[in-house]
Design a protein around this motif. Structure first.
Motif, mmCIF file in Angstrom:
data_model
loop_
_atom_site.group_PDB
_atom_site.id
_atom_site.type_symbol
_atom_site.label_atom_id
_atom_site.label_comp_id
_atom_site.label_asym_id
_atom_site.label_seq_id
_atom_site.Cartn_x
_atom_site.Cartn_y
_atom_site.Cartn_z
ATOM 1 N N TYR A 91 -4.473 -10.132 9.389
ATOM 2 C CA TYR A 91 -5.174 -8.861 9.639
ATOM 3 C C TYR A 91 -5.773 -8.292 8.359
ATOM 4 O O TYR A 91 -6.357 -7.227 8.368
ATOM 5 N N ASN A 92 -5.520 -8.944 7.245
ATOM 6 C CA ASN A 92 -5.908 -8.358 5.959
ATOM 7 C C ASN A 92 -6.493 -9.456 5.066
ATOM 8 O O ASN A 92 -5.854 -9.914 4.113
ATOM 9 N N ILE A 93 -7.729 -9.842 5.366
ATOM 10 C CA ILE A 93 -8.271 -11.033 4.706
ATOM 11 C C ILE A 93 -8.453 -10.841 3.199
ATOM 12 O O ILE A 93 -8.574 -11.807 2.461
ATOM 13 N N ALA A 137 -0.156 9.503 0.495
ATOM 14 C CA ALA A 137 -0.487 8.118 0.150
ATOM 15 C C ALA A 137 -1.538 7.566 1.099
ATOM 16 O O ALA A 137 -1.768 8.112 2.169
ATOM 17 N N THR A 138 -2.140 6.454 0.683
ATOM 18 C CA THR A 138 -3.164 5.861 1.538
ATOM 19 C C THR A 138 -2.526 5.085 2.683
ATOM 20 O O THR A 138 -3.024 5.089 3.799
ATOM 21 N N SER A 139 -1.405 4.405 2.393
ATOM 22 C CA SER A 139 -0.746 3.713 3.508
ATOM 23 C C SER A 139 0.637 4.316 3.741
ATOM 24 O O SER A 139 0.723 5.467 4.158
ATOM 25 N N GLY A 140 1.720 3.604 3.409
ATOM 26 C CA GLY A 140 3.039 4.133 3.760
ATOM 27 C C GLY A 140 3.745 4.893 2.652
ATOM 28 O O GLY A 140 4.830 5.439 2.854
ATOM 29 N N SER A 152 -1.113 8.859 -6.845
ATOM 30 C CA SER A 152 -1.039 8.597 -5.401
ATOM 31 C C SER A 152 -2.432 8.564 -4.787
ATOM 32 O O SER A 152 -3.334 9.282 -5.203
ATOM 33 N N GLY A 153 -2.583 7.743 -3.788
ATOM 34 C CA GLY A 153 -3.849 7.658 -3.057
ATOM 35 C C GLY A 153 -4.817 6.707 -3.731
ATOM 36 O O GLY A 153 -4.929 6.667 -4.961
ATOM 37 N N SER A 154 -5.523 5.937 -2.915
ATOM 38 C CA SER A 154 -6.505 4.984 -3.461
ATOM 39 C C SER A 154 -7.761 5.716 -3.914
ATOM 40 O O SER A 154 -8.236 6.609 -3.231
ATOM 41 N N LYS A 155 -8.253 5.278 -5.075
ATOM 42 C CA LYS A 155 -9.553 5.775 -5.549
ATOM 43 C C LYS A 155 -10.470 4.568 -5.496
ATOM 44 O O LYS A 155 -10.229 3.590 -6.223
ATOM 45 N N TYR A 156 -11.475 4.628 -4.672
ATOM 46 C CA TYR A 156 -12.297 3.436 -4.476
ATOM 47 C C TYR A 156 -13.420 3.363 -5.515
ATOM 48 O O TYR A 156 -14.607 3.497 -5.204
ATOM 49 N N VAL A 203 -2.371 -3.806 -5.984
ATOM 50 C CA VAL A 203 -2.802 -3.430 -4.633
ATOM 51 C C VAL A 203 -3.671 -4.554 -4.078
ATOM 52 O O VAL A 203 -4.429 -5.181 -4.828
ATOM 53 N N ILE A 204 -3.524 -4.819 -2.793
ATOM 54 C CA ILE A 204 -4.447 -5.755 -2.141
ATOM 55 C C ILE A 204 -5.824 -5.125 -2.335
ATOM 56 O O ILE A 204 -5.993 -3.927 -2.127
ATOM 57 N N CYS A 205 -6.794 -5.914 -2.777
ATOM 58 C CA CYS A 205 -8.042 -5.258 -3.213
ATOM 59 C C CYS A 205 -9.276 -5.829 -2.513
ATOM 60 O O CYS A 205 -9.569 -7.008 -2.605
HETATM 61 C C1 LIG Z 1 -10.338 -0.460 -4.788
HETATM 62 C C2 LIG Z 1 -9.231 -0.667 -3.801
HETATM 63 C C3 LIG Z 1 -9.413 -1.555 -2.723
HETATM 64 C C4 LIG Z 1 -8.372 -1.757 -1.796
HETATM 65 N N1 LIG Z 1 -8.560 -2.648 -0.770
HETATM 66 C C5 LIG Z 1 -7.551 -2.884 0.100
HETATM 67 C C6 LIG Z 1 -7.695 -3.843 1.159
HETATM 68 O O1 LIG Z 1 -8.750 -4.465 1.326
HETATM 69 N N2 LIG Z 1 -6.620 -4.051 1.985
HETATM 70 C C7 LIG Z 1 -5.437 -3.369 1.828
HETATM 71 O O2 LIG Z 1 -4.514 -3.592 2.593
HETATM 72 N N3 LIG Z 1 -5.280 -2.476 0.830
HETATM 73 C C8 LIG Z 1 -6.286 -2.215 -0.026
HETATM 74 N N4 LIG Z 1 -6.112 -1.316 -1.054
HETATM 75 C C9 LIG Z 1 -4.764 -0.729 -1.267
HETATM 76 C C10 LIG Z 1 -4.437 0.455 -0.364
HETATM 77 O O3 LIG Z 1 -5.545 1.313 -0.258
HETATM 78 C C11 LIG Z 1 -3.265 1.256 -0.942
HETATM 79 O O4 LIG Z 1 -3.522 1.635 -2.258
HETATM 80 C C12 LIG Z 1 -2.005 0.473 -0.972
HETATM 81 O O5 LIG Z 1 -1.696 0.158 0.372
HETATM 82 C C13 LIG Z 1 -0.850 1.252 -1.573
HETATM 83 O O6 LIG Z 1 -0.547 2.254 -0.750
HETATM 84 P P1 LIG Z 1 0.663 3.267 -0.975
HETATM 85 O O7 LIG Z 1 0.709 4.131 0.239
HETATM 86 O O8 LIG Z 1 1.919 2.548 -1.334
HETATM 87 O O9 LIG Z 1 0.267 4.030 -2.288
HETATM 88 P P2 LIG Z 1 -0.981 4.947 -2.607
HETATM 89 O O10 LIG Z 1 -0.455 6.239 -3.087
HETATM 90 O O11 LIG Z 1 -1.962 4.985 -1.528
HETATM 91 O O12 LIG Z 1 -1.698 4.158 -3.779
HETATM 92 C C14 LIG Z 1 -1.402 4.379 -5.108
HETATM 93 C C15 LIG Z 1 -1.551 3.122 -5.863
HETATM 94 O O13 LIG Z 1 -2.900 2.662 -5.860
HETATM 95 C C16 LIG Z 1 -3.318 2.430 -7.200
HETATM 96 N N5 LIG Z 1 -4.742 2.688 -7.284
HETATM 97 C C17 LIG Z 1 -5.435 3.713 -6.753
HETATM 98 N N6 LIG Z 1 -6.727 3.610 -7.069
HETATM 99 C C18 LIG Z 1 -6.859 2.519 -7.845
HETATM 100 C C19 LIG Z 1 -7.951 1.917 -8.525
HETATM 101 N N7 LIG Z 1 -9.179 2.419 -8.456
HETATM 102 N N8 LIG Z 1 -7.720 0.807 -9.255
HETATM 103 C C20 LIG Z 1 -6.472 0.282 -9.357
HETATM 104 N N9 LIG Z 1 -5.397 0.815 -8.719
HETATM 105 C C21 LIG Z 1 -5.596 1.915 -7.980
HETATM 106 C C22 LIG Z 1 -2.498 3.405 -8.015
HETATM 107 O O14 LIG Z 1 -2.409 2.977 -9.357
HETATM 108 C C23 LIG Z 1 -1.166 3.313 -7.308
HETATM 109 O O15 LIG Z 1 -0.507 2.146 -7.685
HETATM 110 C C24 LIG Z 1 -7.142 -1.061 -1.968
HETATM 111 C C25 LIG Z 1 -6.974 -0.180 -3.033
HETATM 112 C C26 LIG Z 1 -7.997 0.030 -3.949
HETATM 113 C C27 LIG Z 1 -7.780 0.978 -5.085
#
Ligand SMILES: Cc1cc2nc3c(=O)[nH]c(=O)nc-3n(C[C@H](O)[C@H](O)[C@H](O)COP(=O)(O)OP(=O)(O)OC[C@H]3O[C@@H](n4cnc5c(N)ncnc54)[C@H](O)[C@@H]3O)c2cc1C
Length: 405
Positions: free
Chosen positions: A333-335, A85-88, A131-135, A185-187
């Motif tokens: 910390y997360n504007i 995952a990207t965070s926790g 899983s994982g953020s796709k930017y 997701v916070i975006c």
């Molecule tokens: C474009 C983008 C910008 C982000 N900006 C911030 C930020 O500024 N601050 C912050 O704290 N967190 C941000 N996040 C969220 C962060 O990166 C993690 O996704 C989030 O913390 C969830 O983490 P996780 O470990 O629970 O799950 P993870 O496994 O990391 O995330 C999976 C989740 O993200 C969703 N996801 C992944 N890619 C996309 C996408 N392209 N569009 C929509 N949903 C998506 C999936 O549907 C799933 O719900 C951003 C995420 C994205 C996609």
């Protein structure tokens, strides 16, 4: 009608999905962002697209839940899930729970060409793709319609995405469903699919078929913006591994060179922190200072409970460690929770100079130039702001405002 929206449209596609005549198609503009195009001959002027649009109906404050109830610091107890995952890793743990109960999970994944699409998943293996953020902005296709079918069949549905995508879903559904849990997701903002697809294509031309892409990969103990890596794994076993601040694509994203225009004025970022989903998920930046005893250098999620349903659902997730945390401190910390990132002039320069024939080196140089322009623009803004602040101070002094008696 949809012309009214212009660049405020966030491309959720609810209008295209609600149209019974197939009179709306989501088409990319020259920057690569999807906008609805009306096929005039098919349109019967029923107004359903107008009614479903979250932007046209922003006065509809019922979309926003009351102020958040509570926030948590959370991490999965499974090291594998946390590392993927990207965070926790809370999202994966939630998804597991839904799938185990015979439900489905929706979210963003890749297709075979690494385009980012919203997918419906019904098994643990499928859910891993989310899983994982796709930017990159994720294409919604017909997932709102699929989710509605699932809900009507009584399935438990976990629907994740950005706040605008969740708003589109809720407008599309019209009514609330007890068996639906929405997670946003916070975006920071979503980058252009055109730039992403260009980048993938060029990398494949150079390195051969790509098997795996990780936008923000971490090593154990390496979850921080400074330490994360962008990974490309090629079929011949080669790996491209670059720090996210050195990878041209990620740098351009982080410096806001190719975010969707609507992201610069996001309607879903509010100072009162009211949200449209049940749970809001993000990186728990600042955890080290705010919750030092809970901090984990391999990743912690910040989870904001916006509804009782969200809280109840979270309480049923077993494989996580969680701790109530201070929301005010966490969002400081997360504007991105409350503010949109400024649309810099360098963004316009980027799109004026970008063309899909450019080599990766040229792309990298363009991003570097734009990053420098962003720096100049920020310095100029600060400089221009300085006299204004001095004048304000002088005014307050002369009028005796704020002076101690
Ligand atoms: C474009 C983008 C910008 C982000 N900006 C911030 C930020 O500024 N601050 C912050 O704290 N967190 C941000 N996040 C969220 C962060 O990166 C993690 O996704 C989030 O913390 C969830 O983490 P996780 O470990 O629970 O799950 P993870 O496994 O990391 O995330 C999976 C989740 O993200 C969703 N996801 C992944 N890619 C996309 C996408 N392209 N569009 C929509 N949903 C998506 C999936 O549907 C799933 O719900 C951003 C995420 C994205 C996609």
């Amino acid at each position: 009608m949809l012309k009214v929206l212009g660049e405020r449209c966030a491309g959720c596609g609810a209008c295209a999905q609600v149209c019974s005549q197939g009179a709306i198609e989501m088409q990319p503009n020259k920057e690569g962002f999807w906008y609805p195009q009306i096929i005039r001959e098919r349109c019967i002027d029923c107004g359903r697209c107008y009614n479903v649009c979250p932007w046209i109906d922003m006065g509809d404050s019922s979309l926003f839940h009351p102020s958040p109830r509570v926030a948590y610091a959370i991490k999965s107890k499974s090291r594998d899930i946390q590392m993927q995952a990207t965070s926790g890793g809370l999202f994966a743990e939630l998804a597991r729970k839904f799938i185990a109960a015979g439900g489905v999970a929706y979210g963003a994944g890749y297709n075979s060409s690494f385009q980012v699409r919203h997918l419906r998943t019904a098994s643990m293996e499928e859910t891993e793709q989310l899983s994982g953020s796709k930017y990159v902005q994720s294409f919604m296709g017909s997932v709102y319609a699929l989710a509605k079918q699932d809900l009507q069949q009584g399935k438990k549905v976990l629907f994740s995405g950005t706040a605008c995508q969740i708003a589109g879903l809720r407008k599309y559904l019209v009514k609330d469903y007890e068996n639906l849990l929405c997670v946003d997701v916070i975006c920071h903002g979503v980058p252009s699919p055109r730039i992403w697809e260009y980048y993938v294509e060029k990398q494949e031309k150079r390195g051969g078929k790509i098997l795996e892409i990780i936008h923000r990969g971490k090593t154990i103990g390496g979850w921080s913006w400074r330490k994360q890596f962008f990974y490309l794994v090629f079929a011949d076993g080669k790996v491209l591994r670059e720090n996210i601040w050195e990878n041209a694509y990620m740098l351009g994203f982080l410096k806001d060179l190719y975010l969707r225009p609507s992201c610069h004025e996001c309607m879903f970022k509010r100072l009162d922190k009211r949200r449209v989903s049940d749970i809001t998920l993000g990186d728990y930046w600042g955890c080290e200072d705010i919750e030092p005893d809970f901090f984990d250098a391999s990743g912690v999620s910040l989870a904001i409970m916006n509804t009782l349903k969200g809280e109840q659902c979270l309480n049923e997730v077993e494989n996580i460690s969680k701790k109530v945390t201070n929301l005010e401190k966490a969002v400081s910390y997360n504007i991105a929770v409350m503010y949109s990132y400024r649309r810099m002039l360098a963004r316009a320069y980027f799109f004026r100079k970008f063309h899909s024939q450019m080599s990766l080196e040229e792309f990298g140089r363009l991003v570097d130039t734009c990053v420098r322009l962003v720096g100049y623009e920020n310095s100029l803004r600060k400089l221009c702001d300085y006299p204004r602040r001095i004048l304000g101070k002088l005014k307050r002094m002369c009028l005796g405002i704020g002076a101690k008696s």
